[in-house]
Design an enzyme around this catalytic site. Structure first.
Site, PDB file in Angstrom:
ATOM      1  N   ALA A  59       0.703  -1.488  -0.450  1.00  0.00           N
ATOM      2  CA  ALA A  59      -0.314  -0.032   0.200  1.00  0.00           C
ATOM      3  C   ALA A  59       0.747   1.400  -0.333  1.00  0.00           C
ATOM      4  CB  ALA A  59      -1.287  -0.399   1.253  1.00  0.00           C
ATOM      5  N   SER A  60       0.680   2.214   0.751  1.00  0.00           N
ATOM      6  CA  SER A  60       0.767   3.336   0.452  1.00  0.00           C
ATOM      7  C   SER A  60       2.772   3.158   1.225  1.00  0.00           C
ATOM      8  CB  SER A  60       0.843   4.845   1.573  1.00  0.00           C
ATOM      9  OG  SER A  60      -0.508   5.217   0.568  1.00  0.00           O
ATOM     10  N   VAL A  61       3.290   1.965   2.173  1.00  0.00           N
ATOM     11  CA  VAL A  61       4.651   2.237   2.656  1.00  0.00           C
ATOM     12  C   VAL A  61       5.519   1.810   0.615  1.00  0.00           C
ATOM     13  CG1 VAL A  61       6.301   0.720   2.874  1.00  0.00           C
ATOM     14  CG2 VAL A  61       4.463   1.541   4.632  1.00  0.00           C
ATOM     15  N   LYS A  63       5.081   4.319  -1.108  1.00  0.00           N
ATOM     16  CA  LYS A  63       5.746   5.614  -1.424  1.00  0.00           C
ATOM     17  C   LYS A  63       7.635   6.257  -1.279  1.00  0.00           C
ATOM     18  CE  LYS A  63       1.561   7.961  -1.365  1.00  0.00           C
ATOM     19  NZ  LYS A  63       0.263   6.511  -1.104  1.00  0.00           N
TER      20      LYS A  63
END
Length: 461
Positions: A59-61, A63
């Site tokens: 998921a947003s890890v 980024k």
């Protein structure tokens, strides 16, 4: 160090005995692994167990890893942090935004979830170029002018992935594999779009959400509120990187020893953007930034996608790292309490074993009851903010300013909750006025329904 190992071992033995989490974890300090473990199942139907090398959607890890891809192009003088994004995406209808502002969430680009909800054929799986085309065609308003403030933007990181492709001439997945995953030794890491490519992956940890009507965990594809995971499966950069706790630890090591990104550029990545928004931490290039006197500086990111919760925290002054990947939905506050207990153990502070809350089940209400609550509600503490309650296909939704629409689930005729969040919504009336109260356990906000009601219809959205 040995004492911390024993305390962590005892802590996780208790958690494992009560089956409180479903995921993998790795904790290390000073180049030594203090604890690593896998708990629960990778696939519920087959009862296949998670392993330490099970692969999760980050998921947003994703980024901070996408940001590293951009930084490598900067390091190779193929791109400048202060390049206008129009140089690489000439048709984008938002002028004056720089690569740096995409990295630190100061671009003001509108969020893409609402754009796809209203303007996308849900029978098709979207990719990054589709998002760019929607921005060009519909031109939703900016949230603010570039560098006016900081506001978290998934759209910005999708644009960064497109820029990587434009500059490198490779797909985002191939670029990341060749320039980061393989050089670092991250053999179990890749950009993976399972539904788009219809591919399978060994050691894959399937993500499960809790169906509040069936009272059990199911794949998000099977539940109306979360089935957007299907048509957004090809969107990458803000998410979609899949990895393991061990591979993320390898990434931590190369960032620690400076063999991937030079020290000057890394220092800039760990520096905050100048604008701040109330309630948000400082943000660098893909990292949320913290600093405490006792714990020193830390850079971290968390991620959430239906079925998955991820956490990657690096204490850069203490050479300490915590990596946690989960694939079976739990209460957010419960997960936070686990992470807080781990941190307290590492810094010799008191801790408690978290108590897992029970999932709430929902009841089905007649559409006439749901329709009573449709309308616009003005928040009493912020007169300019409007909460919208809408109904579609006999489902009730809450939409707050600048947030995605969330489905409300009934526990009684006038009380509702938000799935996976510790939030309740109550509807009341004093005869002439109608009110909505939102309570998150520590704070509540009341809103009064105003005259400009949304038309009451099952087709309202």
């Amino acid at each position: 160090m040995n004492n911390k190992r024993e305390v962590l071992k005892k802590f996780f033995a208790e958690i494992q005995s009560e089956q409180l989490i479903n995921g993998t974890i790795l904790i290390a300090k000073d180049n030594e692994i203090l604890y690593k473990g896998a708990f629960g199942e990778a696939e519920l139907d087959s009862k296949q167990k998670l392993k330490i090398n099970s692969i999760f959607n980050l998921a947003s890890v994703s980024k901070p890893i996408t940001a590293l891809g951009i930084m490598l192009l900067v390091q190779d003088n193929k791109l400048s942090l202060d390049d206008s994004i129009e140089k690489w995406l000439p048709d984008i209808p938002y002028k004056g935004i720089t690569v740096r502002q995409l990295l630190n969430h100061t671009s003001g680009l509108p969020d893409y979830l609402e754009l796809f909800e209203h303007h996308w054929d849900k029978s098709k799986i979207a990719v990054n170029q589709d998002l760019l085309q929607l921005l060009i065609k519909y031109k939703p308003d900016r949230l603010f002018q570039p560098n006016e403030r900081m506001e978290y933007s998934n759209t910005g990181y999708v644009m960064l992935a497109l820029i990587i492709e434009k500059v490198s001439g490779l797909s985002f997945g191939e670029y990341m594999k060749v320039n980061i995953f393989l050089p670092v030794g991250m053999e179990n890491t890749e950009v993976f779009c399972q539904r788009l490519t219809d591919q399978t992956m060994d050691n894959y940890a399937y993500g499960y959400i809790f169906d509040v009507y069936k009272g059990k965990h199911v794949l998000p594809d099977e539940f109306p509120e979360t089935n957007f995971v299907v048509y957004l499966d090809g969107i990458v950069g803000d998410g979609a990187i899949h990895s393991t706790v061990e591979d993320l630890y390898l990434l931590d090591r190369v960032l620690r020893n400076g063999t991937l990104i030079d020290e000057t550029l890394l220092k800039e990545a760990y520096s905050p953007s100048s604008p701040r928004q109330a309630g948000y931490s400082d943000y660098g290039f893909g990292w949320i930034l913290e600093s405490e006197e006792k714990k020193g500086r830390a850079v971290w990111h968390s991620g959430g996608w239906p079925g998955y919760a991820t956490y990657f925290k690096r204490y850069i002054d203490n050479d300490l790292v915590i990596i946690f990947l989960r694939n079976k939905e739990q209460d957010f506050d419960f997960e936070y309490s686990i992470l807080q207990s781990i941190e307290n153990i590492l810094f010799d502070e008191p801790y408690e074993k978290p108590k897992v809350p029970e999932f709430q089940k929902a009841k089905i209400l007649h559409p006439e009851i749901l329709n009573r609550y449709v309308g616009e509600y003005q928040l009493e503490e912020h007169n300019e903010l409007i909460a919208k309650v809408t109904m579609k296909e006999q489902r009730l939704f809450l939409e707050l300013p600048k947030t995605m629409k969330l489905e409300m689930y009934a526990t009684s005729d006038n009380e509702f909750f938000l799935r996976s969040l510790s939030v309740t919504i109550n509807f009341t009336s004093d005869g002439s006025n109608h009110y909505l109260t939102i309570n998150d356990g520590s704070d509540s906000q009341t809103a009064k329904r105003i005259e400009s009601k949304i038309e009451k219809s099952n087709d309202t959205n």
